[in-house]
Design a protein around this motif. Structure first.
Motif, PDB file in Angstrom:
ATOM      1  N   LYS A  29      -4.984  -3.666   5.296  1.00  9.26           N
ATOM      2  CA  LYS A  29      -6.210  -3.733   6.103  1.00  9.26           C
ATOM      3  C   LYS A  29      -6.476  -2.398   6.807  1.00  9.26           C
ATOM      4  O   LYS A  29      -7.553  -1.821   6.659  1.00  9.26           O
ATOM      5  N   SER A  30      -5.497  -1.909   7.540  1.00  8.54           N
ATOM      6  CA  SER A  30      -5.659  -0.630   8.258  1.00  8.54           C
ATOM      7  C   SER A  30      -5.789   0.533   7.289  1.00  8.54           C
ATOM      8  O   SER A  30      -6.533   1.473   7.541  1.00  8.54           O
ATOM      9  N   THR A  31      -5.087   0.467   6.176  1.00 11.09           N
ATOM     10  CA  THR A  31      -5.159   1.523   5.169  1.00 11.09           C
ATOM     11  C   THR A  31      -6.583   1.679   4.647  1.00 11.09           C
ATOM     12  O   THR A  31      -7.085   2.784   4.503  1.00 11.09           O
ATOM     13  N   ASP A  79      -8.697   3.114   7.443  1.00 14.93           N
ATOM     14  CA  ASP A  79      -8.341   4.520   7.635  1.00 14.93           C
ATOM     15  C   ASP A  79      -8.934   5.414   6.551  1.00 14.93           C
ATOM     16  O   ASP A  79      -9.196   6.592   6.780  1.00 14.93           O
ATOM     17  N   ASN A 116      -4.410   4.264  12.002  1.00 12.10           N
ATOM     18  CA  ASN A 116      -3.689   3.028  12.309  1.00 12.10           C
ATOM     19  C   ASN A 116      -3.350   2.904  13.791  1.00 12.10           C
ATOM     20  O   ASN A 116      -2.227   2.617  14.169  1.00 12.10           O
ATOM     21  N   SER A 175      -0.149   7.589  16.010  1.00 12.99           N
ATOM     22  CA  SER A 175       0.377   6.964  14.809  1.00 12.99           C
ATOM     23  C   SER A 175       1.264   7.942  14.051  1.00 12.99           C
ATOM     24  O   SER A 175       1.102   9.153  14.141  1.00 12.99           O
TER      25      SER A 175
END
Length: 193
Positions: free
Chosen positions: A52-54, A57, A72, A81
């Motif tokens: 999800k964060s990838t 990002d 992240n 991070s």
């Protein structure tokens, strides 16, 4: 070489919304992945570590210059991070202890190619594509080892189209193709445009 064409006004038509996000060899995503975004709202859900964060990002890497992006942030709980542009390009996923040394584990060592693309559409049907191609020709891990091309297009440019033009590692062929298209502006490596 800098693109000498004048930069047109990108958003003359009012509200513009993200419609699709594409990643290629970005973080844990190996190969080409396209995420359709509902212009009225999209919820990204999944287990911890599912990307999800990838994915988000990847969008941040298109909107904020390398070295200034904090990736992240939610997982870092407000601290900086440990993820950066190189760790996403390399697909870093952990570390191994070898004696008194710690080695970063990567999905992609050596020469590597990564691509990002965000496709936006305005209320009047106007289209904007933001894209970046990142590559390394050897096993370096420094931001100075990372080569890049950023572009802004006034049409829908697929990431596959850009990757196919890059081929087996020929940025000149990609730049030549991009310069022939009047709807595309190649921005400099430093993101200043």
């Amino acid at each position: 070489m800098r693109d000498s064409r004048p930069v047109p006004q990108l958003f003359p038509c009012g509200m513009i919304k993200l419609h699709e996000l594409s990643v290629y060899n970005w973080g844990s995503f190996h190969g080409l992945h396209n995420a359709r975004i509902d212009p009225d709202g999209t919820l990204i859900t999944g287990d911890n570590g599912s990307g999800k964060s990838t994915l988000v990002d990847g969008l941040m890497a298109l909107l904020i210059p390398a070295g200034k992006t904090t990736f992240n942030v939610a997982a870092a709980q407000g601290d900086r991070s440990d993820r950066n542009l190189i760790s996403y390009v390399r697909g870093s996923y952990g570390s191994a202890h070898e004696g008194n040394r710690t080695r970063v584990l990567n999905k992609r060592d050596g020469a590597v190619l990564t691509g990002l693309r965000a496709f936006y559409q305005a209320e009047d049907g106007s289209q904007i594509t933001l894209a970046a191609i990142f590559w390394m020709t050897h096993a370096g891990n420094s931001l100075s080892d990372l080569k890049r091309i950023y572009l802004v297009a006034r049409r829908n440019v697929s990431l596959k189209e850009l990757l196919d033009a890059f081929g087996e590692g020929d940025p000149r062929a990609l730049k030549q193709l991009l310069r022939q298209d009047p709807s595309i502006i190649i921005c400099d490596e430093r993101f200043s445009e």
